[in-house]
Write an enzyme that holds these catalytic residues in place. Structure first.
Site: not given
Length: 813
Positions: A131, A165, A129, A146, A134
């Site tokens: 991005k 995401t 995840d 995260d 994070n």
């Protein structure tokens, strides 16, 4: 049930400061304990089903094992009846989401992100995840966070969970068979977004610098063709970032020019192994904690670590990471040995345990043990030493001030009148200094070496008044030579006083940059110290004690140059000002604008009443008049050089360009026209300086931004580069509009027109200094202009004999 590492009592004493975020699965709070800040993630159990509870448990189990510079640290975790609490490191710089970065910052931060991902993959963990939200910043160090979707993956194993995401998700995630390369796809999207502030809309059309373009094209491809994280680290763009980036621990003066991918791989694996053996004391992130006792650290590791061959230790380490030893042996050739040794050189006190020399100059690995610790502050003066010095200063005997110093031969009345008429000077002038002949011969030689052969008008008028012992208020245009106007007679004044330990002259300035510029003028002739905020106070004790080259060579300063706030800090620590006989307030109007009036009054109340007080400024508002009258102990002589009120250096050619749209395009055309010249560009907002730097760098200009949020060391380095010509374009805010002394600025550009005409005068005064010609160009947007500012600008243009554009005269607002 979730595993609880701590009992509830361990979470007592934490004070909730504010809420940092509120998401679908809980809230994050900023909490404080014993003055230290933490982030507390609180997840309510009411949202749990069996799957989400297992996911949270897995997140904690993964996160608690991660110890790396570029990963947020999980300090502790606890569950009560209603919530699960996770206490984590607090990253005060926020996330990368929608941050506007320079190309240099993009490269530096992306390199750190890659280091963090390499650490995860080395431990068989996929993030899944990645991005910008994070990816956090703490003191310019990247922190990945995260790990809710993170997973452990065995060698040659694949995952099939649909998660992440959508904008950053690799295509194979939706197909159900993927592995570590999903994170490198996300890296490609993030790298593009860091530059363009949006995810790529058109595949294969990235419009990025060459190396970035090449890297993105190798990341946003099918997974069989995509680079893995080790290959990303070996890409020229990332390797260049590793080489150019000084350590994230740069305040400890480490040099990572030897930072190589192979060395990073090996050291990270060694780091993991030692952490597993509870030897975190020698981790890179722990070695340089300010509170860590080096002696204790060495004793602990020495007791725990058996003496063995350094490379045998590495082989054991890599063996425990399921690597084949015969492959490792083939990697360890002479060049690699030197690469590794060079990388470890800053941590070379480790050599003690492994009987190996870690000098980067070594041609071979020496079995001889060498202990080399990171260097400490050269002159670390304790508060106790500073307090003793202050006590000695308080014991200085006060004597009568010698104010009247008769050195300048009298000028005839005709010469004085001609000088007044030709320079439009107002004030009571009874003598002028026609040359520098009254100065000692060595001072004259210094001035000649600086190509200063004749006093400027302000210097001719001020020299005699200061040497007569008068309080003076001088109002003169920027770039007129005000600093030398008070520095030269001030030094003669200090030398005429009885000798004492303490300084004789105090100069107050509104900004660090101006204080440093003033020091550079005084230091040509005498010993000085310059103190200001933005650096640790204890590091400036040596300045006040006169210890610059050696503890055995103490040269007590005769001049203190300071900003008001920092001087008050030292006064509260006990620094006396009883030896001061002359006080100079430079840019007094600016200090009032910045709210320093109370501090100035407090400082001067600690100086003897019969001092000589000198005010210098480019403007003379009512507030400065009131302050001057309250602080001068005798009737001051006021000298106004040039027009009454607003005045501009007539050596500056001013140009005003009215812009209704496409402002940057007009500006880009302007920079093309001025190519090769040294440019100083002003913006209204700090963020705009960073945006403009990025856009100019795409156009091929060597530009840097400068504003008040930068650390002092960064600001100093940028100014060194600008003065030396390493960069020819400096983009700044009003921070640099006063006191910035760069003698060869060719053109000042107001990309954003300032809010007041005073700021306009100070900005354009950064060019055309010391009698040279200069140019000032202002882009004026009618939407952000008003009639009052228009009338003031027209008045300034008229006073300085400039052509007033017809478009400006007819402008309706």
């Amino acid at each position: 049930m979730l595993y609880s590492k701590h009992c509830q009592s361990d979470f007592d004493g934490y004070e909730k400061v504010q809420e940092l975020g509120n998401g679908a699965y809980g809230k994050v709070y900023l909490v404080r304990k014993d003055g230290e800040l933490f982030a507390l993630k609180t997840v309510p159990k009411g949202i749990f089903n069996d799957l989400s509870e297992q996911q949270l448990q897995k997140e904690i189990q993964i996160h608690k094992k991660l110890v790396h510079t570029n990963i947020i640290k999980l300090h502790s975790y606890y569950q009560d009846r209603q919530h699960v609490h996770m206490l984590m490191e607090y990253a005060d710089g926020g996330s990368l989401y929608q941050k506007h970065l320079t190309l240099d910052e993009v490269q530096e931060y992306f390199t750190q992100i890659c280091n963090g991902i390499y650490y995860l993959h080395s431990n068989n963990i996929i993030h899944r995840d990645l991005k910008p939200e994070n990816i956090l910043l703490k003191n310019n160090v990247i922190k990945l966070c995260d790990f809710g979707w993170s997973a452990e993956v065995g060698y040659n194993k694949q995952r099939d969970t649909l998660c992440g995401t959508i904008d950053y998700m690799a295509p194979e995630v939706s197909q159900g068979k993927y592995s570590f390369k999903v994170d490198t796809w996300s890296l490609g999207i993030i790298l593009y977004e860091m530059i363009h502030h949006s995810v790529p809309a058109n595949p294969r059309k990235y419009n990025c610098p060459e190396l970035v373009q090449d890297l993105i094209e190798k990341l946003l491809v099918p997974q069989d063709e995509r680079l893995n994280i080790t290959e990303v680290l070996k890409h020229p763009y990332v390797k260049q970032g590793q080489e150019e980036r000084q350590s994230v621990l740069s305040e400890h003066s480490l040099n990572f020019s030897k930072y190589q991918v192979e060395g990073l791989e090996l050291f990270n694996e060694l780091d993991v192994y030692l952490e597993q053996q509870d030897r975190a004391i020698i981790r890179m992130t722990d070695i340089f904690k300010p509170r860590q006792s080096r002696k204790v650290a060495e004793q602990q590791v020495t007791q725990q670590t058996p003496k063995k061959s350094f490379f045998n230790t590495i082989l054991d380490t890599l063996g425990c990471m399921n690597r084949k030893q015969n492959q490792i042996i083939s990697m360890i050739n002479n060049s690699f040995r030197k690469t590794l040794v060079g990388y470890l050189h800053p941590f070379s006190w480790l050599s003690f345990y492994y009987n190996v020399s870690t000098s980067p100059q070594s041609e071979s690995i020496s079995p001889r043990a060498r202990i080399m610790r990171p260097s400490k502050q050269k002159f670390n003066i304790s508060f106790k030493e500073f307090a003793k010095h202050c006590q000695r200063l308080k014991e200085d005997e006060q004597s009568e001030i010698t104010k009247h110093i008769n050195l300048i031969p009298p000028a005839t009345s005709n010469e004085i009148q001609e000088f007044i008429n030709s320079n439009k000077i107002e004030g009571n002038i009874s003598n002028i200094a026609k040359d520098f002949e009254f100065l000692p011969a060595e001072y004259q030689q210094i001035l000649i070496s600086k190509k200063i052969t004749t006093p400027t008008p302000i210097q001719k008028a001020i020299f005699p008044l200061i040497l007569e012992g008068r309080d003076v208020i001088a109002i003169a245009e920027t770039g007129s030579g005000k600093t030398l106007a008070y520095a030269l007679p001030g030094i003669i004044h200090s030398q005429a006083q009885p000798k004492v330990l303490g300084p004789r002259i105090l100069v107050l300035a509104p900004t660090r940059e101006l204080a440093q510029q003033i020091q550079s003028q005084y230091e040509l002739f005498t010993r000085t110290c310059c103190v200001y905020g933005g650096v640790f106070k204890n590091l400036q004790y040596s300045e006040i004690l006169g210890i610059k080259e050696s503890r055995n060579k103490i040269n007590l300063p005769s001049v203190i140059i300071s900003t008001p706030g920092r001087l008050l800090d030292f006064m509260k620590d006990g620094l006396p000002l009883n030896s001061i006989t002359q006080v100079v307030l430079d840019e007094a109007d600016r200090m009032l604008d910045m709210g320093f009036e109370d501090q100035i009054t407090q400082i001067l109340s600690a100086v003897r009443d019969d001092r000589q007080t000198l005010f210098f400024s480019a403007t003379w508002p009512n507030e400065v008049q009131r302050l001057a009258n309250s602080l001068c102990n005798q009737d001051p002589i006021m000298i106004q050089l040039g027009e009454q009120g607003l005045s501009v250096n007539k050596n500056i050619q001013q140009e005003v360009i009215i812009v209704y749209e496409n402002k940057f395009e007009k500006f880009a055309e302007l920079t093309d026209r001025l190519k090769g010249q040294k440019l100083l560009i002003f913006c209204q907002k700090k963020l705009d300086t960073q945006k403009l730097e990025y856009r100019l760098s795409i156009h091929g200009l060597k530009a840097r931004y400068l504003h008040g949020d930068l650390k002092q060391a960064e600001r100093d380095q940028i100014m060194v580069e600008f003065k030396s010509g390493a960069i020819n374009c400096l983009i700044t805010t009003n921070l640099a509009s006063r006191g910035l002394d760069v003698s060869d600025v060719d053109v000042v550009i107001n990309y954003d027109f300032p809010d007041t005409i005073e700021d306009y005068i100070h900005r354009i005064g950064r060019t055309g200094r010391a009698g040279k010609k200069g140019q000032a160009i202002s882009l004026l947007e009618p939407a952000f202009f008003n009639n009052r500012l228009k009338n003031d600008l027209v008045q300034v243009l008229q006073q300085s004999d400039q052509v007033i554009p017809q478009e400006l005269s007819s402008l309706r607002l």
